[in-house]
Design a protein around this motif. Structure first.
Motif, mmCIF file in Angstrom:
data_model
loop_
_atom_site.group_PDB
_atom_site.id
_atom_site.type_symbol
_atom_site.label_atom_id
_atom_site.label_comp_id
_atom_site.label_asym_id
_atom_site.label_seq_id
_atom_site.Cartn_x
_atom_site.Cartn_y
_atom_site.Cartn_z
ATOM 1 N N ALA A 101 109.898 80.694 -36.517
ATOM 2 C CA ALA A 101 109.963 79.427 -37.252
ATOM 3 C C ALA A 101 111.413 78.970 -37.397
ATOM 4 O O ALA A 101 112.359 79.755 -37.283
ATOM 5 N N GLY A 102 111.579 77.665 -37.638
ATOM 6 C CA GLY A 102 112.886 77.124 -37.984
ATOM 7 C C GLY A 102 113.689 76.554 -36.834
ATOM 8 O O GLY A 102 114.830 76.120 -37.041
ATOM 9 N N TYR A 103 113.120 76.538 -35.633
ATOM 10 C CA TYR A 103 113.823 75.949 -34.497
ATOM 11 C C TYR A 103 113.432 74.478 -34.352
ATOM 12 O O TYR A 103 112.293 74.099 -34.628
ATOM 13 N N MET A 120 109.545 80.111 -22.746
ATOM 14 C CA MET A 120 109.961 79.142 -23.763
ATOM 15 C C MET A 120 111.395 79.408 -24.190
ATOM 16 O O MET A 120 111.809 80.562 -24.310
ATOM 17 N N LEU A 121 112.103 78.335 -24.430
ATOM 18 C CA LEU A 121 113.445 78.422 -24.993
ATOM 19 C C LEU A 121 113.449 77.624 -26.287
ATOM 20 O O LEU A 121 113.203 76.416 -26.282
ATOM 21 N N LEU A 122 113.704 78.325 -27.394
ATOM 22 C CA LEU A 122 113.757 77.686 -28.704
ATOM 23 C C LEU A 122 115.212 77.448 -29.063
ATOM 24 O O LEU A 122 116.061 78.330 -28.904
ATOM 25 N N GLU A 123 115.490 76.245 -29.563
ATOM 26 C CA GLU A 123 116.862 75.883 -29.897
ATOM 27 C C GLU A 123 116.910 75.204 -31.255
ATOM 28 O O GLU A 123 115.966 74.488 -31.650
ATOM 29 N N GLY A 124 117.990 75.428 -31.972
ATOM 30 C CA GLY A 124 118.191 74.800 -33.267
ATOM 31 C C GLY A 124 119.670 74.762 -33.585
ATOM 32 O O GLY A 124 120.422 75.677 -33.214
ATOM 33 N N ASP A 125 120.094 73.717 -34.247
ATOM 34 C CA ASP A 125 121.504 73.581 -34.580
ATOM 35 C C ASP A 125 121.961 74.735 -35.462
ATOM 36 O O ASP A 125 121.293 75.110 -36.436
ATOM 37 N N GLY A 126 123.107 75.303 -35.118
ATOM 38 C CA GLY A 126 123.704 76.347 -35.939
ATOM 39 C C GLY A 126 123.119 77.727 -35.742
ATOM 40 O O GLY A 126 123.428 78.641 -36.516
ATOM 41 N N ARG A 127 122.279 77.926 -34.721
ATOM 42 C CA ARG A 127 121.731 79.262 -34.485
ATOM 43 C C ARG A 127 121.652 79.519 -32.990
ATOM 44 O O ARG A 127 121.537 78.587 -32.190
ATOM 45 N N PRO A 128 121.715 80.780 -32.574
ATOM 46 C CA PRO A 128 121.673 81.085 -31.140
ATOM 47 C C PRO A 128 120.330 80.673 -30.535
ATOM 48 O O PRO A 128 119.306 80.674 -31.219
ATOM 49 N N PRO A 129 120.318 80.322 -29.262
ATOM 50 C CA PRO A 129 119.043 80.024 -28.606
ATOM 51 C C PRO A 129 118.164 81.271 -28.562
ATOM 52 O O PRO A 129 118.665 82.396 -28.559
#
Length: 229
Positions: A101-103, A120-129
């Motif tokens: 969660a959180g991506y 799948m590649l999950l991405e989110g600002d401020g965290r590693p992929p």
């Protein structure tokens, strides 16, 4: 994940050439169905088993039927490995897999490693992929225990090494085992079937690759992830 149209019950006559199965519908008609599963399907392809087929009206398809489910000792098992990524992606989007969660973004089939594509590649600002590789689990040789793999998988071992490499590069990597049967409550690697894969899985975990096992409710209407083990 809901099936787009109601599944049709039948009886398995035989599975052959890995991707084909002859089935007999309840009205007696015999049809050939596509089998989207390259594994051995150990314990799942017994002639006479109750199976569920998805019909297609697409005139471009070579076969009008696809084998989706099989009933084993009263439990339904999802055998179409081609649906695994869709099931997991919908669960991530719906917040049903807490560990993922959180991506903000989810991309599918992203190139990585040596001529590979991560599921799948999950991405989110401020965290590693986060690189997520999904494996469909259908094997059970002991009551309540799900196992992977059901056959030797050199490709699976290669993916484990590539996930370990992305961890060393500073990313997060997750090997997600999707148990597509409702009669299992625990999971183990089938080291006797593929000791090389089991050793590679151990090395990958030591390198920081996370192992996540999720359970799916398998129903004639669809397949949906219920909870993490």
């Amino acid at each position: 994940m809901l099936f787009p149209s109601p599944l049709v019950p039948a009886r398995l006559v035989r599975r052959y050439k890995r991707f084909l199965a002859d089935c007999r519908l309840d009205d007696g008609e015999e049809v050939t169905a596509h089998v989207a599963n390259s594994g051995s399907m150990l314990g799942l392809a017994t002639p006479g088993s109750r199976v569920y087929l998805a019909p297609s009206s697409d005139p471009k398809r070579k076969l009008a039927w696809s084998w989706q489910l099989v009933e084993v000792d009263g439990a339904l098992v999802g055998i179409d490995t081609g649906l695994s990524n869709r099931i997991v992606a919908e669960a991530i989007a719906g917040g049903r897999i807490r560990a993922l969660a959180g991506y903000d973004r989810l991309r599918r089939e992203v190139p990585y490693g040596e001529r590979s594509r991560v599921d799948m590649l999950l991405e989110g600002d401020g965290r590693p992929p986060c690189y997520v590789e999904v494996k469909s689990v259908t094997l059970s040789r002991r009551p309540g225990l799900a196992e992977f793999p059901d056959a030797v998988t050199a490709r699976g071992a290669k993916h484990l090494a590539e996930l370990a490499a992305v961890v060393r590069g500073g990313a997060r990597a997750v090997l997600l085992y999707l148990v597509q049967r409702g009669d299992c409550h625990s999971f183990e690697l089938a080291a006797d079937i593929d000791p090389t894969y089991a050793a590679a899985a151990g090395a990958a975990r030591a390198a920081g690759v996370e192992r996540l096992v999720v359970h799916a409710d398998v129903m004639p209407a669809g397949i949906e992830i219920r909870s993490d083990f």
